[in-house]
Design a protein around this motif. Structure first.
Motif, PDB file in Angstrom:
ATOM      1  N   ILE A  56      -8.662   6.105   6.122  1.00  0.00           N
ATOM      2  CA  ILE A  56      -8.027   7.138   6.936  1.00  0.00           C
ATOM      3  C   ILE A  56      -7.272   6.472   8.079  1.00  0.00           C
ATOM      4  CG2 ILE A  56      -8.408   9.146   8.406  1.00  0.00           C
ATOM      5  CD1 ILE A  56     -10.987   9.671   6.788  1.00  0.00           C
ATOM      6  N   LEU A  57      -5.965   6.745   8.159  1.00  0.00           N
ATOM      7  CA  LEU A  57      -5.152   6.260   9.274  1.00  0.00           C
ATOM      8  C   LEU A  57      -5.146   7.261  10.425  1.00  0.00           C
ATOM      9  CD1 LEU A  57      -2.013   4.742   7.491  1.00  0.00           C
ATOM     10  CD2 LEU A  57      -4.012   3.531   8.391  1.00  0.00           C
ATOM     11  N   ILE A  58      -4.917   8.534  10.102  1.00  0.00           N
ATOM     12  CA  ILE A  58      -4.867   9.610  11.090  1.00  0.00           C
ATOM     13  C   ILE A  58      -5.673  10.781  10.542  1.00  0.00           C
ATOM     14  CG2 ILE A  58      -3.395  11.147  12.467  1.00  0.00           C
ATOM     15  CD1 ILE A  58      -2.723   8.253  12.980  1.00  0.00           C
ATOM     16  N   GLY A  59      -6.563  11.332  11.340  1.00  0.00           N
ATOM     17  CA  GLY A  59      -7.354  12.481  10.930  1.00  0.00           C
ATOM     18  C   GLY A  59      -7.016  13.717  11.747  1.00  0.00           C
ATOM     19  N   ASN A  60      -7.514  14.857  11.318  1.00  0.00           N
ATOM     20  CA  ASN A  60      -7.360  16.126  12.030  1.00  0.00           C
ATOM     21  C   ASN A  60      -5.899  16.451  12.309  1.00  0.00           C
ATOM     22  OD1 ASN A  60      -8.293  18.483  13.271  1.00  0.00           O
ATOM     23  ND2 ASN A  60      -8.356  17.518  15.291  1.00  0.00           N
ATOM     24  N   VAL A  77      -4.012  11.565   7.049  1.00  0.00           N
ATOM     25  CA  VAL A  77      -3.089  10.615   6.433  1.00  0.00           C
ATOM     26  C   VAL A  77      -3.905   9.396   6.049  1.00  0.00           C
ATOM     27  CG1 VAL A  77      -1.069   9.148   6.806  1.00  0.00           C
ATOM     28  CG2 VAL A  77      -1.127  11.473   7.744  1.00  0.00           C
ATOM     29  N   VAL A  78      -3.774   8.984   4.805  1.00  0.00           N
ATOM     30  CA  VAL A  78      -4.597   7.894   4.290  1.00  0.00           C
ATOM     31  C   VAL A  78      -3.717   6.776   3.739  1.00  0.00           C
ATOM     32  CG1 VAL A  78      -6.588   9.359   3.784  1.00  0.00           C
ATOM     33  CG2 VAL A  78      -4.827   9.032   2.036  1.00  0.00           C
ATOM     34  N   ARG A  79      -4.285   5.594   3.698  1.00  0.00           N
ATOM     35  CA  ARG A  79      -3.601   4.447   3.112  1.00  0.00           C
ATOM     36  C   ARG A  79      -4.417   3.923   1.934  1.00  0.00           C
ATOM     37  NH1 ARG A  79      -1.934  -0.223   7.113  1.00  0.00           N
ATOM     38  NH2 ARG A  79      -4.190  -0.331   7.415  1.00  0.00           N
ATOM     39  N   SER A 122       0.821  -1.203   0.000  1.00  0.00           N
ATOM     40  CA  SER A 122       0.000   0.000   0.000  1.00  0.00           C
ATOM     41  C   SER A 122       0.855   1.252   0.000  1.00  0.00           C
ATOM     42  CB  SER A 122      -0.944   0.007   1.209  1.00  0.00           C
ATOM     43  OG  SER A 122      -0.213   0.024   2.416  1.00  0.00           O
ATOM     44  N   LEU A 123       0.218   2.362  -0.337  1.00  0.00           N
ATOM     45  CA  LEU A 123       0.805   3.685  -0.247  1.00  0.00           C
ATOM     46  C   LEU A 123       0.228   4.393   0.962  1.00  0.00           C
ATOM     47  CD1 LEU A 123       0.370   4.794  -3.971  1.00  0.00           C
ATOM     48  CD2 LEU A 123       2.405   3.782  -2.943  1.00  0.00           C
ATOM     49  N   ILE A 124       1.076   5.089   1.699  1.00  0.00           N
ATOM     50  CA  ILE A 124       0.609   5.950   2.785  1.00  0.00           C
ATOM     51  C   ILE A 124       0.851   7.384   2.328  1.00  0.00           C
ATOM     52  CG2 ILE A 124       0.923   6.625   5.189  1.00  0.00           C
ATOM     53  CD1 ILE A 124       1.723   3.742   5.770  1.00  0.00           C
ATOM     54  N   ILE A 125      -0.199   8.176   2.345  1.00  0.00           N
ATOM     55  CA  ILE A 125      -0.197   9.489   1.694  1.00  0.00           C
ATOM     56  C   ILE A 125      -0.572  10.570   2.698  1.00  0.00           C
ATOM     57  CG2 ILE A 125      -1.237  10.875  -0.158  1.00  0.00           C
ATOM     58  CD1 ILE A 125      -1.950   8.131  -1.502  1.00  0.00           C
TER      59      ILE A 125
END
Length: 245
Positions: A61-65, A47-49, A36-39
Motif C-alpha cells: 500500500i502506497l496511499i490508504g484511505n 493505491v497499491v504498488r 512495478s505497476l501502480i494501481i
C-alpha cells in the motif's frame, strides 16, 4: 505479439482487501524505475504498488484511505491521484502519505478553484495537471502552483453540442496541447486543440452502437508514439485503436 492469453500480474485472487487482492481497480500506470505497476484500487480506497517481476504474490500500500479513480506520474516520478470524495488532486513523492493539493481542494463546486468528482487526470512536461471534472462536464487545466484552474474543454453545461461534454472521463494531451477526452455519455471521443472553445468529434456519435466507427460509453484513453489513440469502449467490452494523425 502472438500470445492471445493474458497473464495475471496483480490481484487475481478474488475481490477482497488482502494484499494479494484487488477490488474494482480503475487505473494503472507503469513505473519503469522500479519495474512495478501502480494501481488505483478504488474499492479498497487505496493505491497499491505491485512489482511485475516474477515471483511477486502481493502488493504494498502506497496511499490508504483515498477515494481514488485516476493516476498519473510526471518525469520527476511524482505521483498524482484524484480523490472523488475530497474533490481534489494531490501530488505525492513516492513514500509520502500526505501529498500536496495541486487541483481543487476547496470543496465540491463549479468555481474555477473547485472540482466536482475529479476522475481521470493527465500531467504534461510542465507539471500542469489536466482533470476530467465529471459532474461539471468540463476538463480543467491547473498550471503548476496555480490556485485555480482554467476550463480547456466543455464547461458549458451537460450536452452534446461541440462546445459541451457529458461526463468526461479518460484524458490524453499531446505535445501541441491538443486535448483528447472520452465524452462518455455522448458515446464519442473529442479533440480540443489548444485555446479553442469548440471541440471536434474524433470518433463515435450520440448513439450506443457497436460498429467499428462507434462507441458505447468510452472511458479510458491512451496514445502511442505513432499517433494511434486507444479507447476503452466500456459497454462494448473492447479496446479500439484509431489513427489520429
Amino acid at each position: 505479439m502472438g500470445d492471445m492469453n493474458g497473464q495475471v500480474v496483480a490481484g487475481g485472487n478474488g475481490q477482497g482487501n488482502r494484499l494479494d487482492q484487488l477490488h474494482g481497480p480503475t487505473d494503472v500506470l507503469i513505473d519503469k524505475e522500479t519495474d512495478s505497476l501502480i494501481i488505483c484500487d478504488r474499492g479498497n480506497g487505496r493505491v497499491v504498488r505491485w512489482s511485475y517481476r516474477s515471483g511477486t504474490t502481493q502488493g504494498e500500500i502506497l496511499i490508504g484511505n483515498i477515494a481514488c479513480v485516476g493516476l498519473a506520474m510526471d518525469d520527476q516520478r511524482y505521483l498524482y491521484i484524484s480523490d472523488t470524495d475530497k474533490h481534489e488532486v494531490r501530488r505525492y513523492q513516492i513514500g509520502d502519505k500526505n501529498g500536496t493539493i495541486v487541483a481543487g481542494g476547496n470543496g465540491k463546486g463549479a468555481g474555477l478553484n473547485q472540482l466536482d468528482v475529479p476522475i481521470y487526470i493527465f500531467v504534461d512536461q510542465q507539471q500542469s495537471v489536466y482533470v476530467s471534472d465529471w459532474n461539471n462536464h468540463r476538463v480543467m487545466k491547473w498550471n503548476k502552483g496555480a490556485k485555480e484552474g482554467i476550463v480547456v474543454a466543455g464547461g458549458q453545461g451537460k450536452g452534446n453540442t461541440l462546445i459541451q461534454l457529458s461526463y468526461p472521463s479518460g484524458l490524453f494531451v499531446d505535445t501541441l496541447g491538443t486535448i483528447y477526452v472520452g465524452d462518455s455519455v455522448n458515446n464519442r471521443v473529442m479533440c480540443w486543440p489548444k485555446g479553442t472553445k469548440q471541440g471536434a468529434i474524433i470518433v463515435g456519435k450520440n448513439s450506443e452502437e457497436a460498429e467499428a466507427n462507434q462507441l458505447n460509453y468510452p472511458i479510458g484513453l491512451s496514445c502511442d508514439r505513432h499517433g494511434n489513440l486507444y479507447v476503452i469502449d466500456y459497454n462494448n467490452h473492447r479496446v479500439q485503436r484509431f489513427s489520429v494523425e
